[in-house]
Write an enzyme that holds these catalytic residues in place. Structure first.
Site, PDB file in Angstrom:
ATOM      1  N   GLY A 101       2.710   1.567  10.873  1.00 46.30           N
ATOM      2  CA  GLY A 101       3.624   2.701  10.745  1.00 46.30           C
ATOM      3  C   GLY A 101       4.340   3.057  12.039  1.00 46.30           C
ATOM      4  N   GLU A 124      -6.693   3.949   8.315  1.00 47.98           N
ATOM      5  CA  GLU A 124      -6.573   5.406   8.094  1.00 47.98           C
ATOM      6  C   GLU A 124      -7.884   5.959   7.537  1.00 47.98           C
ATOM      7  OE1 GLU A 124      -2.921   5.192   5.833  1.00 47.98           O
ATOM      8  OE2 GLU A 124      -1.915   4.563   7.669  1.00 47.98           O
ATOM      9  N   SER A 131       3.781  -2.873  10.226  1.00 45.09           N
ATOM     10  CA  SER A 131       5.235  -2.887  10.317  1.00 45.09           C
ATOM     11  C   SER A 131       5.861  -4.212   9.876  1.00 45.09           C
ATOM     12  CB  SER A 131       5.689  -2.511  11.731  1.00 45.09           C
ATOM     13  OG  SER A 131       5.216  -1.218  12.062  1.00 45.09           O
ATOM     14  N   LYS A 144       0.032   4.283  -0.181  1.00 47.88           N
ATOM     15  CA  LYS A 144      -0.610   5.441   0.480  1.00 47.88           C
ATOM     16  C   LYS A 144      -0.433   6.716  -0.357  1.00 47.88           C
ATOM     17  CE  LYS A 144       0.125   3.194   4.860  1.00 47.88           C
ATOM     18  NZ  LYS A 144       0.140   3.300   6.303  1.00 47.88           N
ATOM     19  N   ASN A 203       0.871  -1.180   0.000  1.00 48.97           N
ATOM     20  CA  ASN A 203       0.000   0.000   0.000  1.00 48.97           C
ATOM     21  C   ASN A 203       0.906   1.227   0.000  1.00 48.97           C
ATOM     22  OD1 ASN A 203      -1.792   2.041   0.547  1.00 48.97           O
ATOM     23  ND2 ASN A 203      -2.297   1.349   2.629  1.00 48.97           N
ATOM     24  N   GLU A 243      -4.997  -5.772  10.533  1.00 49.04           N
ATOM     25  CA  GLU A 243      -3.968  -4.768  10.799  1.00 49.04           C
ATOM     26  C   GLU A 243      -4.234  -4.125  12.150  1.00 49.04           C
ATOM     27  OE1 GLU A 243      -2.111  -3.359   6.880  1.00 49.04           O
ATOM     28  OE2 GLU A 243      -3.799  -2.053   7.290  1.00 49.04           O
ATOM     29  N   GLY A 264       2.995  -1.340   4.311  1.00 47.85           N
ATOM     30  CA  GLY A 264       2.974   0.091   4.047  1.00 47.85           C
ATOM     31  C   GLY A 264       4.383   0.601   3.782  1.00 47.85           C
ATOM     32  N   GLY A 265       5.046   1.092   4.844  1.00 48.80           N
ATOM     33  CA  GLY A 265       6.363   1.726   4.717  1.00 48.80           C
ATOM     34  C   GLY A 265       7.368   0.923   3.910  1.00 48.80           C
ATOM     35  N   HIS A 311      -9.347   0.507   5.283  1.00 45.44           N
ATOM     36  CA  HIS A 311      -8.044   0.692   5.941  1.00 45.44           C
ATOM     37  C   HIS A 311      -8.245   1.553   7.189  1.00 45.44           C
ATOM     38  CE1 HIS A 311      -3.932   2.016   6.651  1.00 45.44           C
ATOM     39  NE2 HIS A 311      -3.557   0.949   5.970  1.00 45.44           N
TER      40      HIS A 311
HETATM   41  C1  PEP Z   1      -0.552  -0.247   6.232  1.00 42.83           C
HETATM   42  O1  PEP Z   1      -0.662   0.946   6.066  1.00 42.83           O
HETATM   43  O2  PEP Z   1      -1.436  -0.985   5.791  1.00 42.83           O
HETATM   44  C2  PEP Z   1       0.606  -0.745   6.961  1.00 42.83           C
HETATM   45  C3  PEP Z   1       0.582  -1.967   7.390  1.00 42.83           C
HETATM   46  O3  PEP Z   1       1.658   0.127   7.140  1.00 42.83           O
HETATM   47  P1  PEP Z   1       3.119  -0.240   7.754  1.00 42.83           P
HETATM   48  O4  PEP Z   1       3.590  -1.475   7.060  1.00 42.83           O
HETATM   49  O5  PEP Z   1       3.948   0.958   7.446  1.00 42.83           O
HETATM   50  O6  PEP Z   1       2.917  -0.454   9.215  1.00 42.83           O
END
Ligand code: PEP
Length: 251
Positions: free
Chosen positions: A174, A98, A214, A12, A10, A168, A235-236, A96
């Site tokens: 994050g 967010e 993460s 973002k 993702n 999640e 994500g990251g 999600h």
């Molecule tokens: C996400 O945004 O779905 C996510 C899991 O981010 P991260 O891997 O950065 O924690």
């Protein structure tokens, strides 16, 4: 029942069109030899068409970060499932944390998005997860059960069998904090047993449940070794070819 693992990135609200195309190319190369797993990336809307064209001949799926619940009309700011399909998107991420937290998306709205995605032959990547307060209060399972029941209301077992769920924990997104492999496996097993009650065992056994929060090159192998973890939503670490390339090549 063997479930084909899915690693989803993702992106973002990151990357220009040029940066997205470049990263998509590198992800396609890193995924070239992989036929025992699937890979998906969900760029920002501005880069979606360019990335979809870049990935056309590859085995990487294109995802979106949301989807409208109607196919056409006066819905300013929304992107229709038909428009997404038109450019080659197959997997919209829906619900999600967010979207839930920053944009107040409710279970009812998320349910409408999931329903519309399925109606239009898209594969929803439906996200659920508890906050740290909910976990510390001992409410993790009841929160997840309610998100599942409300988010998937009105969905039948044939439709359910084709969806992807992403667990999640909000406190792990994050933040650099990951659920331990035991915590993640325990929660995934709970989600699968809830799905079995809501639909049936066969549907529950075919639904892929991804872990997100993460995920990194150094924890992906242990997470993917768990029975009920069928992939990752990243994500990251999906924003760099080196880390995402290692994650898609989990052992
Ligand atoms: C996400 O945004 O779905 C996510 C899991 O981010 P991260 O891997 O950065 O924690």
């Amino acid at each position: 029942m063997s479930r084909k693992p899915l690693i989803a990135g993702n992106w973002k609200m990151h990357l220009t069109i040029a940066e997205s195309v470049e990263l998509a190319r590198l992800v396609a190369t890193a995924s070239e030899q992989l036929d025992d797993r699937e890979v998906m990336i969900a760029p920002a809307y501005t880069a979606l068409d360019a990335v979809a064209k870049t990935l056309k001949e590859s085995n990487v799926h294109v995802g979106s970060q949301n989807v409208a619940y109607e196919t056409e009309g006066a819905f300013t700011g929304e992107i229709s499932p038909l428009m997404l399909k038109d450019i080659g998107v197959t997997m919209p991420i829906i619900g999600h944390s967010e979207r839930r937290q920053l944009f107040n998306e409710s279970d009812a709205l998320i349910n409408k998005r999931v329903t519309a995605a399925l109606k239009n032959d898209l594969i929803p990547v439906f996200c659920i997860g508890e906050t740290i307060e909910e976990r510390e209060a001992g409410n993790t399972f009841s929160v997840l059960e309610s998100q599942l029941k409300n988010g998937l209301a009105g969905i039948n077992k044939e439709q359910a069998a084709g969806i992807v769920i992403a667990y999640e924990p909000v406190w792990a997104i994050g933040t650099g904090k990951t659920a331990s492999t035991e915590q993640a496996q325990e929660t995934h097993a709970f989600i699968r047993s809830s799905l079995s009650e809501m639909f049936d065992t066969s549907a529950a056994e075919s639904i892929r449940i991804l872990y997100g929060g993460s995920v990194k090159p150094d924890n992906v192998d242990a997470l993917m070794a768990q029975n009920d973890i069928d992939g990752a939503l990243v994500g990251g670490a999906a924003l760099k070819a080196e880390s995402f390339g290692r994650i898609v090549n989990f052992q």
